[in-house]
Motif scaffolding. Structure first.
Motif, PDB file in Angstrom:
ATOM      1  N   ALA A 242      -9.692  10.678  61.142  1.00 33.30           N
ATOM      2  CA  ALA A 242     -10.174   9.286  61.647  1.00 33.30           C
ATOM      3  C   ALA A 242      -9.413   8.211  61.152  1.00 33.30           C
ATOM      4  O   ALA A 242      -8.428   8.370  59.976  1.00 33.30           O
ATOM      5  CB  ALA A 242     -11.584   9.163  61.354  1.00 33.30           C
TER       6      ALA A 242
ATOM      7  N   HIS B  12     -20.234   1.067  74.381  1.00 30.37           N
ATOM      8  CA  HIS B  12     -20.245   2.082  73.321  1.00 30.37           C
ATOM      9  C   HIS B  12     -20.931   1.404  72.204  1.00 30.37           C
ATOM     10  O   HIS B  12     -21.745   1.922  71.501  1.00 30.37           O
ATOM     11  CB  HIS B  12     -18.595   2.285  72.863  1.00 30.37           C
ATOM     12  CG  HIS B  12     -18.601   3.244  71.466  1.00 30.37           C
ATOM     13  ND1 HIS B  12     -18.969   2.825  70.188  1.00 30.37           N
ATOM     14  CD2 HIS B  12     -17.997   4.394  71.728  1.00 30.37           C
ATOM     15  CE1 HIS B  12     -18.871   4.235  69.708  1.00 30.37           C
ATOM     16  NE2 HIS B  12     -18.234   5.086  70.412  1.00 30.37           N
TER      17      HIS B  12
ATOM     18  N   ASP C 117     -20.548   0.558  69.296  1.00 30.86           N
ATOM     19  CA  ASP C 117     -20.422   0.756  67.538  1.00 30.86           C
ATOM     20  C   ASP C 117     -18.996   1.206  67.341  1.00 30.86           C
ATOM     21  O   ASP C 117     -18.865   2.199  66.768  1.00 30.86           O
ATOM     22  CB  ASP C 117     -21.673   1.822  67.190  1.00 30.86           C
ATOM     23  CG  ASP C 117     -21.514   1.831  65.646  1.00 30.86           C
ATOM     24  OD1 ASP C 117     -21.136   0.941  65.214  1.00 30.86           O
ATOM     25  OD2 ASP C 117     -21.988   3.003  65.262  1.00 30.86           O
ATOM     26  N   ILE C 118     -17.984   0.525  67.859  1.00 31.04           N
ATOM     27  CA  ILE C 118     -16.740   0.877  67.614  1.00 31.04           C
ATOM     28  C   ILE C 118     -16.348   0.444  66.052  1.00 31.04           C
ATOM     29  O   ILE C 118     -16.397  -0.815  65.574  1.00 31.04           O
ATOM     30  CB  ILE C 118     -15.770  -0.045  68.728  1.00 31.04           C
ATOM     31  CG1 ILE C 118     -15.999   0.580  69.900  1.00 31.04           C
ATOM     32  CG2 ILE C 118     -14.167   0.317  68.466  1.00 31.04           C
ATOM     33  CD1 ILE C 118     -15.467   1.771  70.327  1.00 31.04           C
ATOM     34  N   LYS C 119     -15.809   1.341  65.320  1.00 28.64           N
ATOM     35  CA  LYS C 119     -15.266   1.068  64.316  1.00 28.64           C
ATOM     36  C   LYS C 119     -14.100   2.145  63.723  1.00 28.64           C
ATOM     37  O   LYS C 119     -13.909   2.960  64.281  1.00 28.64           O
ATOM     38  CB  LYS C 119     -16.115   0.867  63.294  1.00 28.64           C
ATOM     39  CG  LYS C 119     -17.345   2.161  62.894  1.00 28.64           C
ATOM     40  CD  LYS C 119     -18.265   1.729  61.873  1.00 28.64           C
ATOM     41  CE  LYS C 119     -19.529   2.785  62.122  1.00 28.64           C
ATOM     42  NZ  LYS C 119     -20.611   2.486  61.348  1.00 28.64           N
TER      43      LYS C 119
ATOM     44  N   SER D 259     -13.701   4.393  61.851  1.00 32.30           N
ATOM     45  CA  SER D 259     -14.225   5.742  61.288  1.00 32.30           C
ATOM     46  C   SER D 259     -14.542   6.761  62.703  1.00 32.30           C
ATOM     47  O   SER D 259     -14.710   7.711  62.664  1.00 32.30           O
ATOM     48  CB  SER D 259     -15.473   5.746  60.314  1.00 32.30           C
ATOM     49  OG  SER D 259     -16.653   5.360  61.026  1.00 32.30           O
ATOM     50  N   LYS D 260     -14.652   5.832  63.832  1.00 33.70           N
ATOM     51  CA  LYS D 260     -15.077   6.547  64.945  1.00 33.70           C
ATOM     52  C   LYS D 260     -13.850   6.627  66.046  1.00 33.70           C
ATOM     53  O   LYS D 260     -13.866   6.692  67.170  1.00 33.70           O
ATOM     54  CB  LYS D 260     -16.256   5.743  65.842  1.00 33.70           C
ATOM     55  CG  LYS D 260     -17.482   5.951  64.977  1.00 33.70           C
ATOM     56  CD  LYS D 260     -18.499   5.314  65.486  1.00 33.70           C
ATOM     57  CE  LYS D 260     -19.721   5.424  64.736  1.00 33.70           C
ATOM     58  NZ  LYS D 260     -21.022   5.100  65.172  1.00 33.70           N
TER      59      LYS D 260
ATOM     60  N   LEU E  98     -11.668   8.048  71.209  1.00 34.98           N
ATOM     61  CA  LEU E  98     -12.987   7.406  70.932  1.00 34.98           C
ATOM     62  C   LEU E  98     -14.069   8.580  70.725  1.00 34.98           C
ATOM     63  O   LEU E  98     -14.059   9.470  71.337  1.00 34.98           O
ATOM     64  CB  LEU E  98     -13.501   6.332  71.868  1.00 34.98           C
ATOM     65  CG  LEU E  98     -12.519   5.192  72.132  1.00 34.98           C
ATOM     66  CD1 LEU E  98     -13.086   4.206  72.977  1.00 34.98           C
ATOM     67  CD2 LEU E  98     -12.209   4.158  70.664  1.00 34.98           C
ATOM     68  N   SER E  99     -14.899   8.190  69.703  1.00 36.50           N
ATOM     69  CA  SER E  99     -15.887   9.183  69.584  1.00 36.50           C
ATOM     70  C   SER E  99     -17.331   8.625  69.196  1.00 36.50           C
ATOM     71  O   SER E  99     -17.429   7.424  68.900  1.00 36.50           O
ATOM     72  CB  SER E  99     -15.807  10.124  68.260  1.00 36.50           C
ATOM     73  OG  SER E  99     -15.527   9.524  66.866  1.00 36.50           O
ATOM     74  N   ASP E 100     -18.485   9.410  68.975  1.00 34.39           N
ATOM     75  CA  ASP E 100     -19.635   9.013  68.530  1.00 34.39           C
ATOM     76  C   ASP E 100     -20.340   8.054  69.527  1.00 34.39           C
ATOM     77  O   ASP E 100     -20.205   7.016  69.236  1.00 34.39           O
ATOM     78  CB  ASP E 100     -19.630   8.527  67.227  1.00 34.39           C
ATOM     79  CG  ASP E 100     -20.913   8.681  66.555  1.00 34.39           C
ATOM     80  OD1 ASP E 100     -21.833   9.080  67.278  1.00 34.39           O
ATOM     81  OD2 ASP E 100     -21.245   8.171  65.338  1.00 34.39           O
TER      82      ASP E 100
END
Length: 83
Positions: A5, A53, A55-57, A59-60, A71-73
């Protein structure tokens, strides 16, 4: 993902102190930012139905073996077609 990440690269004390991470270069940071922006653009504009999405940050944002951003989660996804 092979390179983990983005968060791990930005917050690893060894990388910050030694400036040894590839992510410490501005060229790579811009590439990662553009890749993430293009992914978000695809979700918002071109996906059917549009996806928010929400919640982009760092860690994702994952980095594959070619340092391409993924992009994940999608746990907080909102279907853009719902009013």
């Amino acid at each position: 993902m092979k390179n983990g990440a983005l968060y791990d690269h930005l917050h690893d004390t060894n990388n910050v102190q030694k400036s040894s991470s590839l992510v410490n270069s501005w060229k790579m940071r811009i590439k990662i930012s553009l890749d993430a922006a293009r992914g978000i653009e695809y979700l918002h504009i071109y996906a059917v139905p549009p996806i928010m999405h929400r919640d982009i940050k760092s860690s994702k944002i994952l980095l594959d073996s070619n340092w391409t951003t993924r992009l994940s989660d999608f746990g907080f996804v909102l279907d853009g077609g719902i009013q």
